[in-house]
Design a protein around this motif. Structure first.
Motif, PDB file in Angstrom:
ATOM      1  N   GLY A   1      -9.045 -11.144 -30.259  1.00 24.00           N
ATOM      2  CA  GLY A   1      -9.861 -11.878 -29.305  1.00 24.00           C
ATOM      3  C   GLY A   1      -9.474 -11.688 -27.857  1.00 24.00           C
ATOM      4  N   GLY A   2      -8.343 -11.041 -27.610  1.00 22.16           N
ATOM      5  CA  GLY A   2      -7.958 -10.815 -26.233  1.00 22.16           C
ATOM      6  C   GLY A   2      -8.904  -9.842 -25.543  1.00 22.16           C
ATOM      7  N   ASP A   3      -9.003  -9.970 -24.234  1.00 21.59           N
ATOM      8  CA  ASP A   3      -9.935  -9.132 -23.470  1.00 21.59           C
ATOM      9  C   ASP A   3      -9.602  -9.270 -21.995  1.00 21.59           C
ATOM     10  OD1 ASP A   3     -13.542  -8.619 -23.934  1.00 21.59           O
ATOM     11  OD2 ASP A   3     -12.021  -7.460 -22.839  1.00 21.59           O
ATOM     12  N   GLN A   4     -10.349  -8.549 -21.178  1.00 21.19           N
ATOM     13  CA  GLN A   4     -10.236  -8.693 -19.731  1.00 21.19           C
ATOM     14  C   GLN A   4     -11.365  -9.589 -19.249  1.00 21.19           C
ATOM     15  OE1 GLN A   4      -9.089  -5.331 -17.452  1.00 21.19           O
ATOM     16  NE2 GLN A   4     -10.137  -6.003 -15.592  1.00 21.19           N
ATOM     17  N   VAL A   5     -11.024 -10.611 -18.483  1.00 21.61           N
ATOM     18  CA  VAL A   5     -12.016 -11.544 -17.975  1.00 21.61           C
ATOM     19  C   VAL A   5     -11.724 -11.859 -16.520  1.00 21.61           C
ATOM     20  CG1 VAL A   5     -12.483 -12.605 -20.203  1.00 21.61           C
ATOM     21  CG2 VAL A   5     -10.698 -13.548 -18.742  1.00 21.61           C
TER      22      VAL A   5
ATOM     23  N   ARG B   1     -11.847 -16.846 -26.697  1.00 23.63           N
ATOM     24  CA  ARG B   1     -11.346 -17.528 -27.887  1.00 23.63           C
ATOM     25  C   ARG B   1     -10.481 -16.551 -28.662  1.00 23.63           C
ATOM     26  NH1 ARG B   1     -14.336 -20.258 -33.112  1.00 23.63           N
ATOM     27  NH2 ARG B   1     -14.684 -18.067 -33.655  1.00 23.63           N
ATOM     28  N   LEU B   2      -9.231 -16.904 -28.796  1.00 18.93           N
ATOM     29  CA  LEU B   2      -8.285 -16.101 -29.562  1.00 18.93           C
ATOM     30  C   LEU B   2      -8.260 -16.588 -31.006  1.00 18.93           C
ATOM     31  CD1 LEU B   2      -5.313 -15.948 -27.027  1.00 18.93           C
ATOM     32  CD2 LEU B   2      -7.403 -14.556 -27.111  1.00 18.93           C
ATOM     33  N   SER B   3      -8.105 -15.655 -31.914  1.00 22.41           N
ATOM     34  CA  SER B   3      -8.031 -15.979 -33.332  1.00 22.41           C
ATOM     35  C   SER B   3      -6.729 -15.467 -33.920  1.00 22.41           C
ATOM     36  CB  SER B   3      -9.200 -15.344 -34.099  1.00 22.41           C
ATOM     37  OG  SER B   3     -10.441 -15.802 -33.623  1.00 22.41           O
ATOM     38  N   CYS B   4      -6.247 -16.175 -34.917  1.00 23.96           N
ATOM     39  CA  CYS B   4      -5.036 -15.779 -35.634  1.00 23.96           C
ATOM     40  C   CYS B   4      -5.315 -15.932 -37.117  1.00 23.96           C
ATOM     41  CB  CYS B   4      -3.871 -16.646 -35.212  1.00 23.96           C
ATOM     42  SG  CYS B   4      -2.391 -16.453 -36.236  1.00 23.96           S
ATOM     43  N   ALA B   5      -5.469 -14.822 -37.798  1.00 27.53           N
ATOM     44  CA  ALA B   5      -5.711 -14.835 -39.225  1.00 27.53           C
ATOM     45  C   ALA B   5      -4.382 -14.802 -39.961  1.00 27.53           C
ATOM     46  CB  ALA B   5      -6.567 -13.642 -39.619  1.00 27.53           C
TER      47      ALA B   5
END
Length: 118
Positions: A8-12, A19-23
């Protein structure tokens, strides 16, 4: 094998949201405290937020009012909603299982990169 995989990381731009996710696999997240920690470029690791096994949440001061940690017990995923992002939020964000201190063992994933820049 217990494993955590972040995404979910990105440049903004400043003021933006992610929104970061951790599976998680190999264990049940609702039975453990799950945390997010981050490392800014050239700086030490910093704890960001924790959701306890009972569902209670805590945040570092800089994250209060802007970040929100949650979990989906059915999918075994932990989320970190990042709002009103600031340049100083830039870094690699890691999900962690049973984190209590950087001086005690804990499981973490490989991280996801968040870049906040204009």
């Amino acid at each position: 094998e217990e494993r955590l995989v972040e995404s979910g990381g990105d440049q903004v731009q400043p003021g933006g949201s992610l929104r970061l996710s951790c599976a998680a696999s190999g264990f049940v997240i609702s039975e453990h405290g799950m945390s997010w920690i981050r490392q800014a470029p050239g700086k030490a690791f910093e704890w960001v937020s924790t959701i306890g096994a009972g569902g209670g949440t805590i945040y570092t001061d800089s994250a209060k009012g802007r970040f929100s940690i949650s979990r989906d017990n059915d999918e075994n995923i932990v989320y970190l909603q990042l709002n009103n992002l600031k340049i100083e939020d830039t870094g690699v964000y890691f999900c962690a299982k049973d984190f209590t201190s950087f001086y005690r063992p804990y499981l973490r994933g490989q991280g996801t990169q968040v870049n906040v820049s204009s």
